[in-house]
Design an enzyme around this catalytic site. Structure first.
Site, PDB file in Angstrom:
ATOM      1  N   ALA A   1     -12.182  16.282  21.268  1.00 49.68           N
ATOM      2  CA  ALA A   1     -10.778  16.222  20.846  1.00 49.68           C
ATOM      3  C   ALA A   1     -10.013  17.321  21.575  1.00 49.68           C
ATOM      4  CB  ALA A   1     -10.691  16.426  19.340  1.00 49.68           C
TER       5      ALA A   1
ATOM      6  N   TYR B   1      -6.471  13.566  11.424  1.00 50.12           N
ATOM      7  CA  TYR B   1      -5.590  14.334  12.293  1.00 50.12           C
ATOM      8  C   TYR B   1      -4.246  13.596  12.373  1.00 50.12           C
ATOM      9  CZ  TYR B   1      -9.850  16.892  13.074  1.00 50.12           C
ATOM     10  OH  TYR B   1     -10.973  17.635  12.851  1.00 50.12           O
TER      11      TYR B   1
ATOM     12  N   ARG C   1      -9.736   5.934  18.882  1.00 44.93           N
ATOM     13  CA  ARG C   1     -10.683   6.164  17.783  1.00 44.93           C
ATOM     14  C   ARG C   1      -9.927   6.037  16.469  1.00 44.93           C
ATOM     15  NH1 ARG C   1     -15.756  10.199  16.619  1.00 44.93           N
ATOM     16  NH2 ARG C   1     -16.841   8.590  17.772  1.00 44.93           N
TER      17      ARG C   1
ATOM     18  N   ARG D   1     -24.662  13.596  17.041  1.00 41.12           N
ATOM     19  CA  ARG D   1     -25.635  14.663  16.736  1.00 41.12           C
ATOM     20  C   ARG D   1     -26.970  14.486  17.448  1.00 41.12           C
ATOM     21  NH1 ARG D   1     -25.019  14.014  10.589  1.00 41.12           N
ATOM     22  NH2 ARG D   1     -24.684  11.919  11.406  1.00 41.12           N
TER      23      ARG D   1
END
Ligand code: FAD
Ligand code: FMN
Length: 749
Positions: free
Chosen positions: A449, A573, A621, A717
């Site tokens: 981001a 966001y 996204r 991850r």
């Protein structure tokens, strides 16, 4: 120990058998309101694995069950007029009434006192007992009486089903999908008796809307039978359907936060249900009984509440896992209309892997031919030259094209903030972080981001793309990736909105304090978390400034050489907070209806598309769900509308994440936990999608791709732990499946 049971279904019967075996001094009395031979439904089905548990727990009843069951290893699927057989699945079926008889006889032989025709309406009136087994079924009166203790949740499914039978002999588990003008109907059928008259279970299921539109809500049992016989006439070969309280119902999923209260313990359907499409309600009930008696063997009979606590603690997580798989499977059937366009082969693969417990790799062991056919069709569709018997690569290693960008494989390194930039400038860390994952073979990397303005950074360590220094530093990363790997690289640009001005992740992530903090802007002036500094609600002048900033960043991303641009409209966001009704409570043209809430994010997409080269793909996204449907959050249905609107503005791919707009969201984390959202958007909006969340390896990626749930698979991850994940996933596959760096060819596996 004096044990009393409410109900003589599989849970209580099996528990009483096991109690009498383990504790011969205990007394067991079961009260059952039905008569002995009075039972709803037709057959139950068990997998080979389940039978193994029963063999260990009580060989006698196991022998009686296996002496009477019908066994099969195939699953037949009828879809779009084609019949597809999947092999290698071990199952058996027997009549529910037979099962109850076997367990009842065995229990009585062990001294259990079963009192049929006696109903206990008030559990507090149970005669003297040290332990009360509450296996009183899905509508459990005990659970209702102490709802404040057990804290149950009952969710009704969106489909309707009727449990019917038929004399048609079946050789395998059989799925029939029959399209109608009102939507598809599905049949889950299996044999449960082979002689003297063969009998099979024939459960019919369809979406609630299809059921209503078809007028089935006005049908009694005989009329249901007649209508279903007509619909399934091509498959019934003249055999009748049989009814036995075959009323249309919706499936209730029951979960309870606690299973025990004093000497009372809930067992089986009373505490949890699992949709019949994974055939496991009776299994769960009987396995509860095994776990309960095991707990008493370990913890003793002296302190019953303590032993019941131990039982619940040990057993509940296992059950929740299965319930999750059952939920995924139930939702798959509720939405089966989505897959009407798939080929019979892909549909069958999709059906076999629907609960995600069986993956591409598992299925390849059971039924290599089906997986091989699926892989060949997939590779062919991806443009690879595939012959009928030549080598074929698994779906994740096929290329994928978006505009002029072709990724060599479908592994995506998901955007991950590194909190390591200075004044927004990426440095050696970013070069090595992204560079090593490119060397590791992922088809596409998406850089973290990256803020379009200084105040849009989440933390002071977040990257930016608003000045020349940023552009040059990013170009260095892009050049390395292009120069040393076959990977493509994109960048995610966004504005953190009310979630900006926070400490670094490893410093706790809380809002910064003066003098480090900066003023934030948000969709409204409400902070994300009560007590956090309040943002200023953006006005039209801010929006104009933001549109310009996004366009400028897009131009810089192009000059830096990025192959793909992703707009961050997820995780609460700024743009995400416009989309969700939970965060966007504005009363102007940018709040309220979905159309209004989308207005500003769509404007950004449109304006960015205008400056981002036509040859390069644009991704967005999205947080597809707030996971708060009941509380009025953004639903996946809203996200389908948003995705379609983005597609219409030139967005090429939707990267499907979830949550972030409310602290109340409770995502159901687990393996591939957001993939069903990706699937819904892919089919609902007809747009390519990236699935992400709880995907950890190539096998899971292949499962989702081959089923048609997504086009690309982002892994976050697991890529941190293994930068070479893609190379490792290609181990054992033909050389050339994935591009190894020439420097490392000596160790290619
Ligand atoms: C359509 C459908 C298909 C299914 N197919 C399968 C399948 O193929 N395989 C599978 O494993 N499972 C299947 N199930 C699930 C399965 O039937 C249940 O999960 C299973 O029976 C649960 O066992 P139980 O002992 O908890 O409850 P139940 O079998 O419901 O038994 C509870 C008993 O308690 C009695 N009772 C209730 N209240 C009282 C009271 N107050 N006093 C006295 N008695 C009382 C009831 O009469 C009943 O006999 C299916 C379910 C449905 C609805
Ligand atoms: C350290 C870290 C940083 C992340 N940063 C971002 C980010 O910058 N942008 C974004 O959209 N998601 C970000 N995410 C979310 C991931 O991209 C991904 O959606 C999420 O971790 C679930 O995928 P996983 O189960 O494979 O980890 C981040 C995740 C992690 C673990």
């Amino acid at each position: 120990m004096r044990i009393v049971g409410l109900g003589a279904g599989p849970a209580n019967l099996y528990a009483s058998i096991l109690f009498r075996k383990a504790f011969p001094d205990c007394s067991v009395v079961l009260h059952e309101r039905n008569r002995e031979d009075d039972t709803f439904g037709f057959g139950v089905v068990f997998s080979d694995e389940t039978l193994g548990h029963f063999k260990d727990a009580d060989p006698e009843s196991f022998a009686a069950i296996t002496a009477r069951f019908a066994r099969w290893t195939d699953i037949d699927t009828w879809f779009r007029g084609e019949w597809t057989v999947s092999t290698g699945h071990g199952f058996c079926g027997l009549a529910r009434v037979e099962l109850l008889k076997i367990l009842g006889e065995r229990a009585r032989a062990l001294g259990v006192d079963i009192r049929y025709g006696t109903e206990i309406t008030d559990p507090t009136t149970v005669p003297d007992a040290d332990l009360v087994l509450c296996g009183d079924g899905v509508a459990s009166a005990v659970r209702t009486k102490w709802a404040d203790m057990f804290r149950p949740t009952v969710t009704q499914g969106k489909a309707r089903f009727a449990w019917l039978g038929t004399t048609k002999p079946l050789k395998a588990f059989t799925f029939v999908f029959a399209p109608t003008e009102h939507g598809p109907f599905a049949v889950h059928a299996y044999p449960y008796r082979t002689s003297p008259t063969p009998l099979s279970t024939w459960i019919v299921e369809c979406h609630e809307d299809t059921w209503r539109k078809s007028g089935l809500d006005r049908c009694d049992e005989p009329e249901t039978k007649r209508r279903m016989e007509a619909l399934f006439e091509p498959w019934l070969d003249g055999h009748p359907l049989l009814i036995n309280r075959s009323i249309w119902r919706s499936f209730p999923t029951v979960t309870c936060e606690r299973w025990n209260h004093g000497k009372y313990v809930l067992l089986g359907d009373a505490s949890h249900t699992a949709h019949f499409s994974i055939g496991s309600g009776t299994k769960l009930a009987m396995e509860d009984a095994i776990a309960l008696v095991d707990a008493f063997k370990v913890h003793g009979t002296k302190d019953v509440p303590k032993t019941l606590d131990a039982f619940t603690t040990a057993r509940r997580p296992e059950t929740l896992k299965l319930q999750k798989a059952a939920k995924t499977s139930r939702e798959w059937f509720e939405n089966v209309a989505r897959y009407e366009g798939q080929s019979a082969t892909q549909f069958t693969f999709n059906l076999m892997t629907r609960s995600r417990r069986i993956t591409y790799g598992n299925l390849a062991k059971r039924d290599p031919a089906l997986v091989d056919r699926t892989a060949r069709a997939f590779a062919l569709a991806a443009g690879l030259a595939v012959t009928a018997d030549g080598p074929v690569v698994p779906p994740v290693f096929t290329p994928f094209r978006l505009r002029d960008m072709t990724v060599p494989n479908r592994f995506v390194v998901s955007p991950m903030c590194q909190y390591s930039a200075k004044d927004g400038t990426p440095d050696d860390w970013h070069l090595v972080h992204l560079g090593s994952r490119a060397v590791g073979g992922a088809g596409l990397l998406i850089a973290e981001a990256t803020a379009v303005t200084p105040d849009g950074r989440i933390t002071p360590g977040c990257t930016g793309l608003w000045n020349d220094a940023h552009e040059a530093a990013w170009k260095r990363v892009v050049d390395f990736v292009h120069g040393h790997s076959a990977s493509k690289i994109g960048i995610q640009i966004g504005h953190a909105g009310a979630k900006a001005s926070c400490r670094l992740l490893w410093e706790g992530g809380a809002p910064l304090a003066a003098p480090d903090a900066w003023p934030t802007i948000g969709v409204t002036s409400t902070p994300f978390n009560t007590g956090d500094p309040a943002p200023r609600a953006v006005d039209r002048a801010d929006m104009d400034r933001l549109v310009e900033a996004f366009m400028l960043a897009a131009r810089r991303a192009d000059r830096a050489g990025f192959d793909l641009l992703e707009l961050h409209m997820a995780h609460g966001y700024l743009l995400s907070s416009f989309l969700s009704p939970l965060s966007n409570t504005r009363t102007d043209a940018y709040g309220g209806t979905l159309e209004n809430r989308m207005r500003f994010p769509l404007e950004i997409a449109e304006r960015v598309r205008a400056v981002w080269p036509a040859a390069k793909p644009l991704s967005v996204r999205l947080s597809a769900s707030d996971w708060l449907d009941e509380a009025g959050g953004q639903t996946v249905e809203d996200s389908i509308v948003i995705a379609a609107a983005l597609k219409a503005r030139g967005v090429d791919v939707i990267d499907v994440s979830s949550a972030g707009n409310s602290l109340k969201s409770k995502p159901e984390y687990g393996r591939m936990y957001q993939a069903s959202f990706a699937d819904a958007i892919r089919h609902g909006a007809g747009v390519p999608v990236i699935a992400v969340g709880g995907i950890s390896d190539g096998d899971q990626a292949n499962t989702l791709l081959a089923a048609g749930a997504c086009d690309l698979v982002a892994i976050a991850r697991a890529h941190l732990g293994d930068p070479y994940l893609a190379l490792h996933a290609a181990a054992g596959l033909p050389p050339g499946t994935v591009a190894w760096p020439k420097q490392y060819l000596a160790v290619r596996r």
